[in-house]
Design a protein around this motif. Structure first.
Motif, PDB file in Angstrom:
ATOM      1  N   TYR A  24      64.810 -69.838  56.512  1.00  0.00           N
ATOM      2  CA  TYR A  24      65.160 -68.567  55.872  1.00  0.00           C
ATOM      3  C   TYR A  24      64.100 -67.500  56.132  1.00  0.00           C
ATOM      4  O   TYR A  24      62.895 -67.766  56.080  1.00  0.00           O
ATOM      5  N   ARG A  25      64.570 -66.314  56.402  1.00  0.00           N
ATOM      6  CA  ARG A  25      63.711 -65.135  56.456  1.00  0.00           C
ATOM      7  C   ARG A  25      64.587 -63.928  56.174  1.00  0.00           C
ATOM      8  O   ARG A  25      65.805 -63.980  56.311  1.00  0.00           O
ATOM      9  N   TRP A  26      63.967 -62.853  55.747  1.00  0.00           N
ATOM     10  CA  TRP A  26      64.734 -61.651  55.462  1.00  0.00           C
ATOM     11  C   TRP A  26      65.224 -61.017  56.762  1.00  0.00           C
ATOM     12  O   TRP A  26      64.480 -60.896  57.740  1.00  0.00           O
ATOM     13  N   ALA A  33      67.522 -56.186  51.447  1.00  0.00           N
ATOM     14  CA  ALA A  33      66.599 -56.791  52.408  1.00  0.00           C
ATOM     15  C   ALA A  33      65.833 -55.735  53.197  1.00  0.00           C
ATOM     16  O   ALA A  33      64.636 -55.907  53.483  1.00  0.00           O
ATOM     17  N   SER A  36      62.937 -54.661  51.212  1.00  0.00           N
ATOM     18  CA  SER A  36      61.870 -55.669  51.213  1.00  0.00           C
ATOM     19  C   SER A  36      61.120 -55.671  52.539  1.00  0.00           C
ATOM     20  O   SER A  36      59.887 -55.768  52.572  1.00  0.00           O
ATOM     21  N   LEU A  37      61.856 -55.551  53.630  1.00  0.00           N
ATOM     22  CA  LEU A  37      61.222 -55.541  54.943  1.00  0.00           C
ATOM     23  C   LEU A  37      60.357 -54.304  55.141  1.00  0.00           C
ATOM     24  O   LEU A  37      59.401 -54.322  55.927  1.00  0.00           O
ATOM     25  N   GLN A  42      57.130 -61.073  55.004  1.00  0.00           N
ATOM     26  CA  GLN A  42      58.187 -62.070  54.957  1.00  0.00           C
ATOM     27  C   GLN A  42      57.786 -63.137  53.936  1.00  0.00           C
ATOM     28  O   GLN A  42      56.594 -63.355  53.691  1.00  0.00           O
ATOM     29  N   TYR A  77      70.188 -67.115  57.344  1.00  0.00           N
ATOM     30  CA  TYR A  77      70.841 -66.832  56.062  1.00  0.00           C
ATOM     31  C   TYR A  77      71.830 -67.920  55.647  1.00  0.00           C
ATOM     32  O   TYR A  77      72.633 -67.721  54.733  1.00  0.00           O
ATOM     33  N   GLY A 270      65.917 -60.766  49.488  1.00  0.00           N
ATOM     34  CA  GLY A 270      66.713 -60.793  50.710  1.00  0.00           C
ATOM     35  C   GLY A 270      68.165 -60.440  50.492  1.00  0.00           C
ATOM     36  O   GLY A 270      68.948 -60.365  51.441  1.00  0.00           O
TER      37      GLY A 270
END
Length: 289
Positions: A24-26, A33, A36-37, A42, A77, A270
């Motif tokens: 998982y990562r954004w 998301a 957040s980015l 991350q 995702y 995310g």
């Protein structure tokens, strides 16, 4: 062959599918998301695993059998298992995801179901359909969100048509794609009780709910964008709601519900909460024993 059916969002959760967040990562696929980015970071692997384990522990403590879908490195995702498959009163429906970064998820869900001996009841083939937009309010009543950004009108109409052919009442609810899925704005908490962002949802939808004896606990726009309303009913008077949703959790407890509140802040950043992170496979309605 497993008897996986869901006739409402509030029946007792007996079996559920999750996917470990190993990869998982954004991704910049939604407004939450992207925000957040914008901070240039991350989430860490260990912290993600710990938060996901909290969620799985809450599900297990509530008596649900937790199944795990093997994660794939090219599909970060996959942790949001809600979207590729929706389980209905007649069985699973394979959805058709809109975002290119997520389209490959269908293959792994389909393979997993086949390995369990689970057959799809229907396959989405018109437009796009995502599970976060499908809400089975109670047996015979459902609402499908259609923002055009994830689920579009054609996909919503096809799904609604399948349920209507079974005698169900289904409302298709348009909303702004800024909100990603309808479950960012609306989720069932218990029979006859929902959580809804009254600042963003139209009055006619709220009136439609009232006319069908569904009360609403309101959330604000700010709370909705923090995934506060993205809750998971466990049935039998229990609900999973993220720990950060303190005001809402107090309101749910005031309704007599037991709130299990894992820390899911990294997943919320995310664009997903407990509703997004789970795909109910089997729920038991009270009259089913």
């Amino acid at each position: 062959m497993p008897n996986w059916t869901v006739a409402s969002e509030t029946g007792r959760l007996a079996e559920v599918l999750v996917c470990p967040p190993d990869h998982y990562r954004w991704l910049p696929t939604n407004a939450v998301a992207r925000r957040s980015l914008g901070a240039g970071r991350q989430p860490g692997r260990a912290a993600l695993a710990a938060q996901h384990a909290e969620l799985c522990d809450a599900l297990a403590r509530a008596g649900a059998t937790v199944h795990r879908l093997p994660p794939q490195p090219h599909l970060p995702y996959m942790a949001y298992t809600r979207d590729p498959v929706v389980v209905t009163h007649r069985g699973p429906v394979l959805c058709q995801l809109e975002r290119p970064q997520r389209r490959g998820e269908y293959a792994h869900h389909l393979e997993w179901h086949q390995a369990q001996g689970s057959a799809m009841w229907r396959l989405s083939s018109a437009g796009t359909l995502e599970g976060g937009d499908v809400h089975i309010l109670r047996p015979g009543l459902a609402v499908v969100g259609a923002s055009g950004g994830r689920t579009d009108r054609a996909g919503a109409e096809q799904f609604a048509g399948w349920l209507r052919a079974e005698g169900w009442e289904v409302r298709i609810e348009p909303f702004d794609e800024h909100f990603l899925h309808l479950d960012l704005l609306f989720c069932m908490a218990a029979p006859g009780l929902a959580v809804a962002c009254t600042e963003a949802l139209p009055d006619d939808f709220l009136a439609w709910l009232r006319a069908r004896a569904i009360r609403v606990l309101p959330t604000t726009y700010r709370e909705a964008m923090a995934l506060a309303g993205n809750i998971l009913s466990l049935g039998a008077g229990r609900v999973v709601s993220a720990r950060a949703s303190a005001r809402l959790n107090a309101a749910l407890r005031a309704e007599g519900l037991e709130v299990l509140d894992p820390d899911l802040s990294l997943f919320a950043a995310g664009g997903g909460g407990p509703h997004c992170l789970t795909c109910p496979l089997r729920r038991e309605e009270p009259d089913a024993g």
